[in-house]
Every structure is written in C-alpha cells, then in structure tokens.
Scaffold this active site. Structure first.
Site, mmCIF file in Angstrom:
data_model
loop_
_atom_site.group_PDB
_atom_site.id
_atom_site.type_symbol
_atom_site.label_atom_id
_atom_site.label_comp_id
_atom_site.label_asym_id
_atom_site.label_seq_id
_atom_site.Cartn_x
_atom_site.Cartn_y
_atom_site.Cartn_z
ATOM 1 N N SER A 135 40.386 33.849 40.945
ATOM 2 C CA SER A 135 40.061 33.153 42.189
ATOM 3 C C SER A 135 39.336 34.106 43.123
ATOM 4 C CB SER A 135 41.357 32.652 42.847
ATOM 5 O OG SER A 135 41.147 32.283 44.195
ATOM 6 N N TYR A 148 49.469 34.859 46.320
ATOM 7 C CA TYR A 148 48.626 34.381 45.223
ATOM 8 C C TYR A 148 47.433 35.306 45.011
ATOM 9 C CZ TYR A 148 45.697 31.169 42.485
ATOM 10 O OH TYR A 148 44.912 30.594 41.509
#
Length: 224
Positions: A135, A148
């Site tokens: 990501s 995250y």
C-alpha cells in the site's frame, strides 16, 4: 497449466485476481476466513478452484494451502493478499492498542512470511514468483495509518531482502492503489468511497506483470 495460491480471495482484490488468473488457465488454491463467503466466491469462478477456509496465521492452514497446490502440480505463484486493517476508525499511534497492533503484524507480516517459507522449495524449483500486496501507506506518513502502514512497510523490506536472497525468483511488492473494497471502506468509516475504482479494474495490469516478468521490485499497478 501453472498453479497459484491466493490468500484473502473471498472478496475484494483477491477475488478479482482469482477470476483473472482462472480465466487464463491457472489452477488456483484460494483461502479466506469466512467459509460461507469463500464457498460463494469459489462457486462464482467458472473454473476449477480449490477453496480452503481458514486463518492464514494458523500453521496447519498454511501447510494445507501448500499441500493443496502440490496436489495440483505445484504452485508457480504465491499471492500474499490476505490482511487486516486494524481498528476502525484508525487511532493515532499514541492511542493504538498494542494487543491489536500485534494482531495486525501477525496477519500482515508474519503470516505471509510463514506461507512463503513453506512454498519456497516449490517456487524455487519452478522459478516462480511471490507477490506481496502492499500500500502507499507503507511509504507515506498518513495520520492514523501507523499500525497498518508500518506493517506494510515491514512487508516491503522483507520483500526486498527476499528478492536479494532468492535471485532465481521474482519477488514483487505490489501497490494496487485505492480500490473500492470493504477494507478501504473500514479505513474511511461513514465516507462515500464510490469514486474509487473496483478491484477488477487493476487485474489487466496484474496479468501484464506476470506476463512481462520484470525484475523483482516495487510495482504500482497504476503504472503498468
């Protein structure tokens, strides 16, 4: 026909990739935590697919995935897509519950590495590929994305090292971009994310990656 293991394939990006690979003749082993959702997903793929419900952090489940791929002739591709966001809405690091952070790392970092370790002998034999889904939160300092994002940063560094250690393989850490998935909605609770593209829009770029087989590295599907 080549074989592939795709984790987290009951919905979202994993399911879209499963459809794309199956349409090209790949033999698939897919997993997901929800047995009903996984069964429904597998039934919607109009090709032979082995679906194994389970927890990707469970060593027995990891071994079962690799064994299932071996029964199909062996995995040439491992897609580590399964992951969790953590709390929603996402807290600042100052308030991040550490027990939840450990779970985020267990699912997003430790589990993919463990599955990769099990699959490596076969992948080496077939000069295969490992895809670790990452990501932009791994490389940007977004407020609230400390858990995250740092987990994905760890995945990226592990991928770099794996690529250096396994030169016969392709190791790609792939950023699919913002997509209209349940996880992305959890990251923005109460917001309208309908402007994000559907996961199937990035499948052609992913298939191009496999076909072109560039050197190991970080890949943004939007650039392909």
């Amino acid at each position: 026909m080549a074989g592939a293991i795709i984790t987290g394939a009951s919905r979202g990006l994993g399911l879209a990739l499963a459809h794309g690979l199956a349409a090209q003749g790949w033999r698939l082993v897919i997993d997901g935590r929800d047995p009903d959702a996984l069964a429904e997903a597998a039934a919607g793929i109009p090709y032979d697919v082995t679906a194994l419900a389970g927890d990707v952090t469970d060593p027995a489940h990891q071994a079962a995935l690799v064994a299932a791929a071996d029964r199909l002739g062996g995995a040439e591709l491992l897609v580590n897509n399964a992951g969790i966001l953590g709390p929603s809405p996402q807290p600042a690091l100052a308030d991040y519950p550490l027990d939840v952070l450990r779970e985020v790392y267990e699912v997003n970092v430790i589990a993919p590495l463990a599955l990769t370790q099990l699959a490596l002998p076969g992948l080496r034999e077939r000069k295969g590929a490992v895809v670790n889904v990452t990501s932009d939160a791994a490389v940007e300092g977004y407020t609230g994305w400390g858990g995250y994002g740092s987990a994905k940063a760890a995945v990226e560094q592990a991928s770099r090292v794996l690529a250096a250690e396994e030169p016969a393989l392709r190791v790609w850490w792939v950023d699919p971009g913002d997509l209209r998935t349940r996880m992305h909605q959890e990251a923005f609770p109460g917001e309208d994310i309908s402007d994000r593209p559907e996961p199937d829009t990035v499948v052609p770029a992913f298939l191009r990656l496999l076909a072109d087989r560039p050197p190991s590295g970080r890949m943004k599907l939007a650039d392909l």
